[in-house]
Design a protein around this motif. Structure first.
Motif, PDB file in Angstrom:
ATOM      1  N   UNK A 197     -35.167 -21.903 -13.227  1.00 17.85           N
ATOM      2  CA  UNK A 197     -34.886 -20.845 -12.260  1.00 17.85           C
ATOM      3  C   UNK A 197     -34.270 -19.612 -12.892  1.00 17.85           C
ATOM      4  N   UNK A 198     -33.930 -19.649 -14.148  1.00 12.46           N
ATOM      5  CA  UNK A 198     -33.388 -18.484 -14.814  1.00 12.46           C
ATOM      6  C   UNK A 198     -31.883 -18.383 -14.644  1.00 12.46           C
TER       7      UNK A 198
ATOM      8  N   UNK B 170     -25.131  -5.359 -12.339  1.00 11.25           N
ATOM      9  CA  UNK B 170     -25.410  -6.792 -12.203  1.00 11.25           C
ATOM     10  C   UNK B 170     -26.915  -7.016 -12.114  1.00 11.25           C
ATOM     11  N   UNK B 171     -27.603  -6.207 -11.305  1.00 14.44           N
ATOM     12  CA  UNK B 171     -29.057  -6.347 -11.178  1.00 14.44           C
ATOM     13  C   UNK B 171     -29.756  -6.071 -12.507  1.00 14.44           C
ATOM     14  N   UNK B 172     -29.286  -5.058 -13.220  1.00 13.56           N
ATOM     15  CA  UNK B 172     -29.867  -4.750 -14.536  1.00 13.56           C
ATOM     16  C   UNK B 172     -29.678  -5.916 -15.497  1.00 13.56           C
ATOM     17  N   UNK B 173     -28.498  -6.504 -15.503  1.00 13.85           N
ATOM     18  CA  UNK B 173     -28.227  -7.632 -16.396  1.00 13.85           C
ATOM     19  C   UNK B 173     -29.094  -8.841 -16.045  1.00 13.85           C
TER      20      UNK B 173
ATOM     21  N   UNK C  27     -19.451  -1.608 -17.876  1.00  9.40           N
ATOM     22  CA  UNK C  27     -18.908  -2.828 -17.289  1.00  9.40           C
ATOM     23  C   UNK C  27     -19.124  -3.963 -18.257  1.00  9.40           C
ATOM     24  N   UNK C  28     -18.069  -4.664 -18.547  1.00  7.13           N
ATOM     25  CA  UNK C  28     -18.176  -5.811 -19.434  1.00  7.13           C
ATOM     26  C   UNK C  28     -18.031  -7.068 -18.595  1.00  7.13           C
ATOM     27  N   UNK C  29     -19.136  -7.735 -18.366  1.00  5.41           N
ATOM     28  CA  UNK C  29     -19.125  -8.977 -17.592  1.00  5.41           C
ATOM     29  C   UNK C  29     -19.015 -10.153 -18.535  1.00  5.41           C
ATOM     30  N   UNK C  30     -18.240 -11.081 -18.150  1.00  6.95           N
ATOM     31  CA  UNK C  30     -18.126 -12.303 -18.921  1.00  6.95           C
ATOM     32  C   UNK C  30     -19.451 -13.034 -18.894  1.00  6.95           C
ATOM     33  N   UNK C  31     -19.888 -13.518 -20.019  1.00  6.14           N
ATOM     34  CA  UNK C  31     -21.140 -14.264 -20.083  1.00  6.14           C
ATOM     35  C   UNK C  31     -21.064 -15.532 -19.254  1.00  6.14           C
ATOM     36  N   UNK C  32     -19.865 -15.997 -18.969  1.00  5.82           N
ATOM     37  CA  UNK C  32     -19.729 -17.222 -18.184  1.00  5.82           C
ATOM     38  C   UNK C  32     -20.062 -16.997 -16.717  1.00  5.82           C
ATOM     39  N   UNK C  33     -20.158 -15.760 -16.274  1.00  6.88           N
ATOM     40  CA  UNK C  33     -20.535 -15.498 -14.879  1.00  6.88           C
ATOM     41  C   UNK C  33     -22.018 -15.785 -14.670  1.00  6.88           C
ATOM     42  N   UNK C  34     -22.763 -15.822 -15.765  1.00  9.46           N
ATOM     43  CA  UNK C  34     -24.185 -16.131 -15.691  1.00  9.46           C
ATOM     44  C   UNK C  34     -24.438 -17.435 -16.433  1.00  9.46           C
TER      45      UNK C  34
ATOM     46  N   UNK D   7     -31.975  -8.755 -14.519  1.00 10.91           N
ATOM     47  CA  UNK D   7     -33.347  -8.407 -14.864  1.00 10.91           C
ATOM     48  C   UNK D   7     -33.583  -8.545 -16.367  1.00 10.91           C
ATOM     49  N   UNK D   8     -32.626  -8.082 -17.168  1.00 11.10           N
ATOM     50  CA  UNK D   8     -32.745  -8.224 -18.625  1.00 11.10           C
ATOM     51  C   UNK D   8     -32.773  -9.689 -19.010  1.00 11.10           C
ATOM     52  N   UNK D   9     -31.974 -10.498 -18.342  1.00 12.87           N
ATOM     53  CA  UNK D   9     -31.942 -11.929 -18.628  1.00 12.87           C
ATOM     54  C   UNK D   9     -33.282 -12.585 -18.354  1.00 12.87           C
ATOM     55  N   UNK D  10     -33.923 -12.211 -17.250  1.00 15.63           N
ATOM     56  CA  UNK D  10     -35.243 -12.766 -16.925  1.00 15.63           C
ATOM     57  C   UNK D  10     -36.283 -12.312 -17.949  1.00 15.63           C
ATOM     58  N   UNK D  11     -36.200 -11.053 -18.375  1.00 14.85           N
ATOM     59  CA  UNK D  11     -37.148 -10.561 -19.384  1.00 14.85           C
ATOM     60  C   UNK D  11     -36.953 -11.288 -20.710  1.00 14.85           C
ATOM     61  N   UNK D  12     -35.710 -11.526 -21.077  1.00  9.20           N
ATOM     62  CA  UNK D  12     -35.412 -12.237 -22.322  1.00  9.20           C
ATOM     63  C   UNK D  12     -35.978 -13.650 -22.288  1.00  9.20           C
TER      64      UNK D  12
END
Length: 152
Positions: A15-16, A132-135, A2-9, A137-142
């Motif tokens: 708050x992350x 989505x949850x994995x992404x 799945x390729x999610x647009x970075x603009x969705x996040x 979670x990775x964002x919070x870890x980063x």
């Protein structure tokens, strides 16, 4: 996958990553429409039905979440045996309500989609949510990693 647009996040202070729900929903619709191989006629009938199902499912989550939080005001570690028992009852009640909802809507989906597509709705929506949850979670870890440019 799945390729999610970075603009969705997006970032929101401390708050992350914050999810733009409209963009996320548009991505989800595009993802499932593609994976289900929906033609425009079927999509016009299916998406309002799926949105109705998804809304009711979220409402169930909110309803039962409120009930469980009311019983665990001091946190789950200090919940009393009595409240834990009540929370287990609420949990089972929630799962049954979700199962009843899913059974009803799977029957309705079968009126619009092929059986193969109905199975794929379940499978691919689950895959989408997990991704989505994995992404997130990775964002919070980063965010928690020390910045190598600051020596920290």
């Amino acid at each position: 996958m799945l390729m999610l647009s970075a603009t969705a996040f997006g970032q929101d202070g401390n708050r992350g990553p914050q999810i733009d729900r409209e963009k996320l929903q548009a991505t989800r619709i595009a993802y499932l429409t593609n994976r289900l191989e929906l033609n425009s006629e079927t999509a016009k009938v299916f998406w309002p039905l799926f949105t109705e199902y998804d809304t009711k499912k979220r409402e169930l989550g909110r309803k039962y979440g409120i009930q469980k939080r009311a019983l665990a005001k001091e946190g789950t570690r200090s919940v009393s045996e009595e409240n834990a028992d009540k929370m287990l009852d609420i949990y089972i009640e929630q799962k049954q309500a979700e199962l009843d909802l899913e059974k009803a809507y799977l029957g309705r989906f079968k009126q619009v989609l092929t059986l193969r597509q109905v199975w794929r709705v379940i499978r691919f929506d689950s895959d989408f949510r997990r991704d989505i949850l994995d992404r997130a979670s990775r964002g919070r870890r980063e965010e928690k990693k020390p910045d190598s440019n600051t020596g920290g």
